[in-house]
Write a protein that holds these residues in place. Structure first.
Motif, PDB file in Angstrom:
ATOM      1  N   ALA A   1      -2.409  -1.808  -4.673  1.00  0.00           N
ATOM      2  CA  ALA A   1      -1.687  -2.804  -3.875  1.00  0.00           C
ATOM      3  C   ALA A   1      -2.269  -4.191  -4.098  1.00  0.00           C
ATOM      4  O   ALA A   1      -1.536  -5.176  -4.204  1.00  0.00           O
ATOM      5  N   ALA A   2      -3.600  -4.273  -4.159  1.00  0.00           N
ATOM      6  CA  ALA A   2      -4.246  -5.565  -4.398  1.00  0.00           C
ATOM      7  C   ALA A   2      -3.851  -6.130  -5.757  1.00  0.00           C
ATOM      8  O   ALA A   2      -3.611  -7.338  -5.900  1.00  0.00           O
ATOM      9  N   GLU A   3      -3.782  -5.266  -6.771  1.00  0.00           N
ATOM     10  CA  GLU A   3      -3.364  -5.723  -8.097  1.00  0.00           C
ATOM     11  C   GLU A   3      -1.918  -6.211  -8.063  1.00  0.00           C
ATOM     12  O   GLU A   3      -1.579  -7.215  -8.700  1.00  0.00           O
ATOM     13  N   LEU A   4      -1.066  -5.470  -7.344  1.00  0.00           N
ATOM     14  CA  LEU A   4       0.337  -5.875  -7.243  1.00  0.00           C
ATOM     15  C   LEU A   4       0.477  -7.233  -6.561  1.00  0.00           C
ATOM     16  O   LEU A   4       1.272  -8.078  -6.990  1.00  0.00           O
TER      17      LEU A   4
ATOM     18  N   LEU B   1      -1.690   4.095  10.420  1.00  0.00           N
ATOM     19  CA  LEU B   1      -0.488   3.920   9.607  1.00  0.00           C
ATOM     20  C   LEU B   1      -0.530   4.770   8.349  1.00  0.00           C
ATOM     21  O   LEU B   1       0.526   5.170   7.834  1.00  0.00           O
ATOM     22  N   PHE B   2      -1.726   5.033   7.832  1.00  0.00           N
ATOM     23  CA  PHE B   2      -1.861   5.766   6.574  1.00  0.00           C
ATOM     24  C   PHE B   2      -2.860   6.908   6.741  1.00  0.00           C
ATOM     25  O   PHE B   2      -3.901   6.758   7.398  1.00  0.00           O
ATOM     26  N   ALA B   3      -2.517   8.038   6.147  1.00  0.00           N
ATOM     27  CA  ALA B   3      -3.445   9.160   6.085  1.00  0.00           C
ATOM     28  C   ALA B   3      -4.199   9.095   4.767  1.00  0.00           C
ATOM     29  O   ALA B   3      -3.583   8.888   3.709  1.00  0.00           O
ATOM     30  N   ARG B   4      -5.509   9.222   4.821  1.00  0.00           N
ATOM     31  CA  ARG B   4      -6.335   9.179   3.615  1.00  0.00           C
ATOM     32  C   ARG B   4      -6.392  10.584   3.004  1.00  0.00           C
ATOM     33  O   ARG B   4      -6.951  11.503   3.625  1.00  0.00           O
ATOM     34  N   THR B   5      -5.789  10.773   1.855  1.00  0.00           N
ATOM     35  CA  THR B   5      -5.738  12.073   1.186  1.00  0.00           C
ATOM     36  C   THR B   5      -6.432  11.987  -0.161  1.00  0.00           C
ATOM     37  O   THR B   5      -6.681  10.882  -0.671  1.00  0.00           O
ATOM     38  N   PRO B   6      -6.737  13.132  -0.776  1.00  0.00           N
ATOM     39  CA  PRO B   6      -7.389  13.106  -2.103  1.00  0.00           C
ATOM     40  C   PRO B   6      -6.571  12.398  -3.170  1.00  0.00           C
ATOM     41  O   PRO B   6      -7.125  11.888  -4.151  1.00  0.00           O
ATOM     42  N   THR B   7      -5.257  12.360  -2.983  1.00  0.00           N
ATOM     43  CA  THR B   7      -4.398  11.726  -3.996  1.00  0.00           C
ATOM     44  C   THR B   7      -4.053  10.282  -3.660  1.00  0.00           C
ATOM     45  O   THR B   7      -3.344   9.632  -4.420  1.00  0.00           O
ATOM     46  N   GLY B   8      -4.527   9.780  -2.512  1.00  0.00           N
ATOM     47  CA  GLY B   8      -4.237   8.393  -2.168  1.00  0.00           C
ATOM     48  C   GLY B   8      -3.847   8.237  -0.714  1.00  0.00           C
ATOM     49  O   GLY B   8      -3.975   9.159   0.101  1.00  0.00           O
ATOM     50  N   LEU B   9      -3.356   7.066  -0.378  1.00  0.00           N
ATOM     51  CA  LEU B   9      -2.937   6.763   0.985  1.00  0.00           C
ATOM     52  C   LEU B   9      -1.475   7.128   1.162  1.00  0.00           C
ATOM     53  O   LEU B   9      -0.610   6.698   0.391  1.00  0.00           O
TER      54      LEU B   9
ATOM     55  N   VAL C   1       0.839  -1.206   0.000  1.00  0.00           N
ATOM     56  CA  VAL C   1       0.000   0.000   0.000  1.00  0.00           C
ATOM     57  C   VAL C   1       0.870   1.250   0.000  1.00  0.00           C
ATOM     58  O   VAL C   1       0.600   2.221  -0.722  1.00  0.00           O
ATOM     59  N   ALA C   2       1.937   1.237   0.795  1.00  0.00           N
ATOM     60  CA  ALA C   2       2.845   2.386   0.833  1.00  0.00           C
ATOM     61  C   ALA C   2       3.508   2.600  -0.516  1.00  0.00           C
ATOM     62  O   ALA C   2       3.696   3.739  -0.962  1.00  0.00           O
ATOM     63  N   GLU C   3       3.866   1.512  -1.189  1.00  0.00           N
ATOM     64  CA  GLU C   3       4.549   1.614  -2.482  1.00  0.00           C
ATOM     65  C   GLU C   3       3.600   2.111  -3.570  1.00  0.00           C
ATOM     66  O   GLU C   3       3.978   2.950  -4.401  1.00  0.00           O
ATOM     67  N   GLU C   4       2.355   1.612  -3.562  1.00  0.00           N
ATOM     68  CA  GLU C   4       1.415   1.913  -4.647  1.00  0.00           C
ATOM     69  C   GLU C   4       0.550   3.133  -4.369  1.00  0.00           C
ATOM     70  O   GLU C   4       0.022   3.740  -5.297  1.00  0.00           O
TER      71      GLU C   4
END
Length: 298
Positions: free
Chosen positions: A21-24, A47-55, A12-15
């Protein structure tokens, strides 16, 4: 917590999104979402902030992910070691090379390694920044690194040989008539240089300090092959490790005086397994130049 959760969080961090991430990972999207939510509940942190551009990883998320990456790599190595037989080794080997070093020797060593362990997967990348290479070594991300200097203990660092640097000129350059080019003779020449944080650019500035302290920059590039080709087309002269000169450009290369060289050191991760040990031995069997007489860059 489980290694699967660690792997999902790293993906998730990478994508930057659960969907990617699920596709990867080739799993269903709800599975990734569930694992991440469960991990955050168990840890009691976001662990992740939900932003308009993604996690985007939070501050605590970034700290967690650094340790998760180490754990996943350790598990991967443990699995590979456990499955290694007398004549077979499987798993992944991660190798990093300081830009320009071992260009001639590494392919032969990797070819020998693949013939011995055909099921072993090897990932190799070049790193121009020596500080970043050192950091990756300390984090345990790398199985083996080729570099010019390191802060590791002698047990982990193995001197293979020395890499001499050469100057690359265009076909009409008058200095090609000489067998060796004196650095002071290149004063005022435009230079094809490397990225500012690259160790190769640091070498160039070091050797020019007494001969041309303010070199003219014609261009900056990220790859040694590009620097050689641009120099060959007359954009400027460049200084690269001899083994990094692409085939077909040898006639445009001259050694320099004073001699410029750097040691080539193989750094193994602590507790190296059979794959790293085998690759080190194959590297030792390659032909490495002897140390230069005078080496201001090393």
């Amino acid at each position: 917590m489980s290694l699967r959760q660690f792997e999902y969080a790293l993906a998730v961090a990478e994508e930057g999104s659960v969907t990617a991430a699920a596709e990867l990972l080739r799993v269903a999207q709800p599975s990734v979402s569930q694992q991440i939510r469960g991990l955050e509940r168990e840890l009691g942190v976001e662990l992740f902030a939900r932003t308009p551009t993604g996690l985007v990883p939070t501050v605590v998320g970034r700290a967690f992910l650094r340790e998760a990456e180490v754990a996943v790599n350790a598990a991967r190595r443990a699995r590979a070691t456990a499955r290694a037989g007398a004549d077979e080794l499987v798993g992944e080997l991660v190798v990093a090379v300081q830009l320009g070093l071992g260009t001639r020797q590494l392919p032969g060593a990797l070819g020998a390694l693949r013939r011995r362990f055909p099921r072993l997967e090897v990932t190799v990348f070049e790193e121009p920044n020596s500080a970043e290479l050192e950091r990756l070594c300390r984090r345990g991300v790398l199985d083996l690194a080729l570099m010019a200097a390191c802060e590791r203990s002698p047990a982990d660092a193995h001197h293979l040989g020395d890499e001499e640097f050469v100057v690359v000129l265009d076909a009409g350059h008058p200095r090609l008539a000489a067998d060796r080019v004196e650095l002071r003779e290149l004063k005022g020449e435009p230079w094809v240089r490397f990225d500012r944080d690259s160790v190769l650019d640091a070498v160039l500035l070091d050797v020019l300090r007494d001969n041309d302290p303010t070199p003219t920059t014609a261009a900056r590039v990220s790859q040694t092959a590009t620097a050689v080709r641009w120099a060959a087309h007359g954009l400027g002269v460049t200084l690269v490790p001899a083994s990094a000169v692409p085939h077909g450009h040898e006639h445009l290369v001259r050694p320099v005086f004073p001699v410029v060289s750097q040691p080539v050191i193989a750094v193994l991760r602590p507790g190296a397994g059979p794959a790293e040990t085998a690759l080190l031995e194959f590297l030792r069997q390659e032909i490495w130049p002897e140390p230069a007489f005078f080496s201001p860059a090393s």
